[in-house]
Design a protein around this motif. Structure first.
Motif, PDB file in Angstrom:
ATOM      1  N   THR A 154       6.569 109.413 -30.974  1.00 53.67           N
ATOM      2  CA  THR A 154       5.379 108.504 -30.004  1.00 53.67           C
ATOM      3  C   THR A 154       5.722 109.020 -28.671  1.00 53.67           C
ATOM      4  N   ARG A 155       4.750 108.920 -27.753  1.00 51.32           N
ATOM      5  CA  ARG A 155       4.849 109.172 -26.398  1.00 51.32           C
ATOM      6  C   ARG A 155       5.054 107.854 -25.799  1.00 51.32           C
ATOM      7  N   ALA A 156       6.209 107.602 -24.992  1.00 56.21           N
ATOM      8  CA  ALA A 156       6.743 106.460 -24.697  1.00 56.21           C
ATOM      9  C   ALA A 156       5.675 105.581 -23.926  1.00 56.21           C
ATOM     10  N   PRO A 157       5.168 104.485 -24.608  1.00 55.73           N
ATOM     11  CA  PRO A 157       3.860 103.512 -24.071  1.00 55.73           C
ATOM     12  C   PRO A 157       4.799 102.386 -23.490  1.00 55.73           C
ATOM     13  N   LEU A 209       5.680 114.773 -28.646  1.00 57.50           N
ATOM     14  CA  LEU A 209       6.620 113.930 -27.916  1.00 57.50           C
ATOM     15  C   LEU A 209       6.040 114.301 -26.495  1.00 57.50           C
ATOM     16  N   MET A 210       5.238 115.275 -26.285  1.00 56.65           N
ATOM     17  CA  MET A 210       4.654 115.984 -25.091  1.00 56.65           C
ATOM     18  C   MET A 210       3.426 115.337 -24.536  1.00 56.65           C
ATOM     19  N   ALA A 238       9.627 121.219 -18.558  1.00 59.14           N
ATOM     20  CA  ALA A 238       9.390 120.098 -19.144  1.00 59.14           C
ATOM     21  C   ALA A 238       9.676 120.077 -20.696  1.00 59.14           C
ATOM     22  N   LEU A 239       8.988 121.287 -21.297  1.00 60.39           N
ATOM     23  CA  LEU A 239       9.081 121.426 -22.634  1.00 60.39           C
ATOM     24  C   LEU A 239      10.530 121.850 -23.101  1.00 60.39           C
ATOM     25  N   ARG A 274      -0.576 123.687 -22.425  1.00 55.85           N
ATOM     26  CA  ARG A 274      -0.958 122.802 -23.705  1.00 55.85           C
ATOM     27  C   ARG A 274      -0.795 123.579 -24.781  1.00 55.85           C
ATOM     28  N   TYR A 275      -0.563 122.641 -25.923  1.00 52.60           N
ATOM     29  CA  TYR A 275      -0.264 123.068 -27.175  1.00 52.60           C
ATOM     30  C   TYR A 275      -1.537 123.635 -27.814  1.00 52.60           C
TER      31      TYR A 275
END
Length: 329
Positions: free
Chosen positions: A104-107, A249-250, A258-259, A304-305
Motif C-alpha cells: 500500500t501507499r502509506a495513508p 509502493l510508489m 526515489a525509485l 511514471r510506471y
C-alpha cells in the motif's frame, strides 16, 4: 476403547502490509487491547459462515482493525507449527495461520495501528550501509557455539540434509557462499532453531524467557507473526526481479532517485546509481512525465510506471544485483 477426541483447529488470517516512507520499508502493526504490548500483524480468525474466501476474510479483518482498504494482496504460506501459537498441553483450538503479503501507499491511519520499520524486526537484513555489525558481534559467534553441540546435531541428522555449519554458511554467506537477500525466512528459522530468536524462548515455556528481548536480535512479534513477516520480505525481494510490484509502493509520479531508494530499501542492498539507471532504462518500466520537481540540488525529472510493459513481456522486473553482497567474515 475410549473415544479419541481430535483437537479443534482454528484458521487464522494475518497480513504483512508493507508501505514505503522516509527511505524505509515499513510494516503495519495493530494493537490488541489484551495487555500485551508486543507488536503483531493485523489478524483474525476465518469465519466460513461470514467469509466466502480466505482473502475476503483477510480484507474484512484488516478493514476492521486498520480502516484500510487493501489493494495488492498475495497469499504467502500456511503456518501450522504447534507451539508458535499455543503451549504444548493447551486444550484450546490449534491455530493454523494463513499469511498474506499486501502492498500500500502509506495513508493516514487511526491511532490503534502504526507503521514500523521492518528492519527493526530483522536488523541483520539491511546491508545498504555495508555489512551489519550485529553479524560479527553477536549472531555468528552464538551460532558457532550452537553448531559445536555435536550430540544435538547427530539427533538432527535424520531430518536435515545439511549440518548446522552448512546451514549457517548457506544462510549467512560464509565459506565462499554468497549472501542471498531472498533467504530472509531461512535466516530467521535458523535463529529460531538455535534459540536466539526471542520467540523460540517464549514458545519453550515462560520459565525460559529472558528478562527482555535483545534489540540486537530484532524486536519480537506476537504468535508466529515475525515468521510470516520474514516470509513476506523474502517473497517481495524475489518478486522485485520479475514483477513490477515496486510501483505498488510508489506515487503516480516519482524521480529515479526515489525509485532507487525504494528498491534499495526493500532488497537491503546498495545499488550503483548509473548501473541502476541503465537497468531501469533497459527494462522500459518507466517513462518521463515531461515535468520536473525541485530537490535539494538541481530540479529532477519525474517519471511514471509504464503499465503497457505487462503485455510486452512475461517477466518485467528489476533484476538488481544478483547474490553478491559478500558475506565472508
Amino acid at each position: 476403547m475410549p473415544k479419541v477426541t481430535s483437537p479443534a483447529i482454528e484458521i487464522g488470517l494475518a497480513a504483512a502490509i508493507v508501505a514505503f516512507t522516509g527511505h524505509q520499508p515499513h510494516i503495519l502493526t495493530a494493537q490488541v487491547h489484551d495487555g500485551d504490548t508486543t507488536p503483531g500483524l493485523p489478524y483474525g480468525p476465518f469465519d466460513p459462515l461470514t467469509h466466502r474466501t480466505f482473502e475476503i476474510g483477510l480484507r474484512s479483518w484488516v478493514a476492521d482493525q486498520t480502516a484500510l482498504s487493501l489493494g495488492y494482496v498475495e497469499q504467502l504460506y500456511t503456518f501450522g507449527d504447534r507451539g508458535r501459537q499455543a503451549e504444548v498441553r493447551d486444550t484450546g483450538p490449534h491455530v493454523v495461520s494463513v499469511g498474506y503479503l499486501a502492498l500500500t501507499r502509506a495513508p493516514s491511519l487511526p491511532e490503534q495501528v502504526a507503521f514500523q520499520p521492518w528492519y527493526g524486526f530483522f536488523p541483520w537484513e539491511d546491508w545498504r550501509a555495508g555489512r551489519p555489525a550485529v553479524l560479527d558481534s553477536t549472531i555468528l559467534p552464538q551460532l558457532d557455539d550452537w553448531a559445536q553441540d555435536k550430540a544435538a546435531e547427530r539427533a538432527e541428522q535424520e531430518r536435515r540434509a545439511l549440518s548446522r555449519q552448512q546451514r549457517i554458511a548457506s544462510c549467512f554467506g560464509l565459506g565462499g557462499v554468497p549472501w542471498d537477500e531472498e533467504k530472509t525466512l531461512e535466516r530467521y528459522e535458523l535463529l529460531y532453531d538455535a534459540g536466539l530468536a526471542y520467540e523460540a524462548l517464549r514458545d519453550r515455556r515462560p520459565d525460559a524467557l529472558p528478562r527482555s528481548p535483545s534489540p540486537l536480535l530484532g524486536r519480537p512479534m506476537r504468535f508466529d507473526h515475525r515468521r510470516i513477516l520474514a516470509t513476506a520480505i523474502g517473497r517481495l525481494r524475489a518478486k522485485l526481479k520479475y514483477r513490477p510490484v515496486v510501483f505498488e509502493l510508489m506515487p503516480d509520479a516519482f524521480t529515479l532517485t526515489a525509485l532507487q531508494n525504494t528498491v534499495e530499501a526493500i532488497s537491503g542492498r546498495h545499488l550503483h546509481k548509473q548501473n541502476f539507471r541503465r537497468l531501469v532504462e533497459s527494462a522500459a518500466l518507466v517513462e518521463p512525465t515531461g515535468t520536473m520537481t525541485r530537490t535539494a540540488g538541481r530540479p529532477a525529472a519525474l517519471f511514471r510506471y509504464r503499465r503497457e510493459v505487462i503485455a510486452e513481456r512475461p517477466a518485467p522486473g528489476l533484476r538488481v544485483g544478483g547474490r553478491s553482497l559478500g558475506g565472508e567474515r
